[in-house]
Enzyme design. Sequence first.
Site, mmCIF file in Angstrom:
data_model
loop_
_atom_site.group_PDB
_atom_site.id
_atom_site.type_symbol
_atom_site.label_atom_id
_atom_site.label_comp_id
_atom_site.label_asym_id
_atom_site.label_seq_id
_atom_site.Cartn_x
_atom_site.Cartn_y
_atom_site.Cartn_z
ATOM 1 N N SER A 180 13.986 -11.983 -6.188
ATOM 2 C CA SER A 180 13.921 -13.108 -7.104
ATOM 3 C C SER A 180 12.707 -13.033 -8.032
ATOM 4 O O SER A 180 12.554 -12.095 -8.801
ATOM 5 C CB SER A 180 13.924 -14.413 -6.302
ATOM 6 O OG SER A 180 14.048 -15.532 -7.117
ATOM 7 N N ASP A 229 14.262 -15.900 -14.124
ATOM 8 C CA ASP A 229 13.448 -15.092 -13.222
ATOM 9 C C ASP A 229 14.202 -13.804 -12.918
ATOM 10 O O ASP A 229 15.241 -13.519 -13.513
ATOM 11 C CB ASP A 229 13.089 -15.869 -11.957
ATOM 12 C CG ASP A 229 14.308 -16.204 -11.109
ATOM 13 O OD1 ASP A 229 15.421 -16.253 -11.655
ATOM 14 O OD2 ASP A 229 14.153 -16.417 -9.885
ATOM 15 N N ASP A 256 16.149 -12.536 -10.618
ATOM 16 C CA ASP A 256 17.569 -12.493 -10.243
ATOM 17 C C ASP A 256 18.381 -13.571 -10.939
ATOM 18 O O ASP A 256 19.558 -13.758 -10.646
ATOM 19 C CB ASP A 256 17.747 -12.570 -8.730
ATOM 20 C CG ASP A 256 17.387 -13.934 -8.151
ATOM 21 O OD1 ASP A 256 16.600 -14.668 -8.787
ATOM 22 O OD2 ASP A 256 17.883 -14.262 -7.062
#
Length: 455
Positions: A104, A248, A250
């Site tokens: 992430s 961000d 992901d």
Amino acid sequence: MGRLFGTDGVRGVANRDVTAELALDLSVAAAHVLGASGAFAGHRPRAVVGRDPRSSGEFLSAAVAAGLASAGVDVTDVGVLPTPGVAHVTGALGFDLGVMLSASHNPMPDNGIKFFTRGGHKLPDDVEDAIEQRMGEPWERPIGAGVGRITQDGGLAVIRYVEHLVQTLPAGPDGAAPLAGLRIAVDCANGAASEVGPAALRAAGADVVVINASPDGRNINQTCGSTHPEQLQAVVVASGAHLGVAFDGDADRCLAVDAEGRLVDGDQIMGILAVALKERGELVNDTLVITVMSNLGLQLAMTDAGIRTEQTGVGDRYVLEAMRAGGHILGGEQSGHLIMARHATTGDGTLTALQLAARVVTTGRTLADLATTVSRLPQVLINVTGVDRARADLDDGVLAAVALAEAELGLRGRVLLRPSGTEPVVRVMVEAGEQDVADRVAHRLAEVVRERLAL
């Protein structure tokens, strides 16, 4: 030894904590647990595997695919795709299991493994625990035709996902494209949305200015994206964009920037979208689900709008659990992790960007004007690094400092200490009626945490 699964899957430094061996063992155990639950009954099991562009994702996704195939699961590798894209494909195409390789918003050296069950939902805690317990157990391996096959998707998942995202939008005025007339700057964080994000916005009719959409395996989240929006703020102003959006790594998060370069955070975006849904009579139970990290100003604004807020612990999984339990359709976090249950099973940054931009078009108002829905109280968040997060709620000195801060703030503020779920970090958050008070109390408390919990 602590629990392997954290608040958002298994995460750590790639090739040290999250190794190929771990990825393979986890995948085999997941196949066994789901198989034993009856999830594969009556058919040959199928899984989809995706990743963000981190270089470590290449060997980790290969290990996941190998583990699943060795356990008799047919695997479709979709390559680079946002986490919500993998969740969507898992549900929409009837896969029994989805796996996403991503850390992430974490720095590039990290990576993680996240599982989705049939329908695209994250695993409940008890299933994660069962997977962890079955890792490394002896098992009878299939042979011959019983071994799973691995195929490449060839880009079809990206196409399907983009089509799904655009179909969530209402038509624009006079039948125009939903976002026609908007110029939107988008920061893709050199991450998983580098292709999908701009493609979806353009398909919806927007004029798109793109930055940080050239992932090389090493530059994900590097001074860009939702964790570093400064570049986007400058580009929005320089390009004359109506607004900007930042994802961000992901792309399960989205923050926004108004035409003057001011940041619009997840609390403000939630407030804008909640009011929009209520006006249309679509906000189920007139309820917005938020976490304890949301600004008190959001709660006050929602009360004024006739919207109830329900609080959960930090983490999108807890927001989603509360949404599913109450039948609610909107929830999220200040970080920009929003869940729109009618269109997604998890947080989706690109979906958030599209819905926010559509609100600008349908109202004819600027993002800056819409953002005034939420008047944020001064809030200070300090990440105290290199500390023992496990002792944050136990240390007498820290507890005494928190009690002193709460007494000083009274009813005009609040204090929250939250250990990170993945890093040796304790997050100190303070809200107060005045900025200088919030600053002073937060820094004093952070220093106590740093001294008392040092590793």
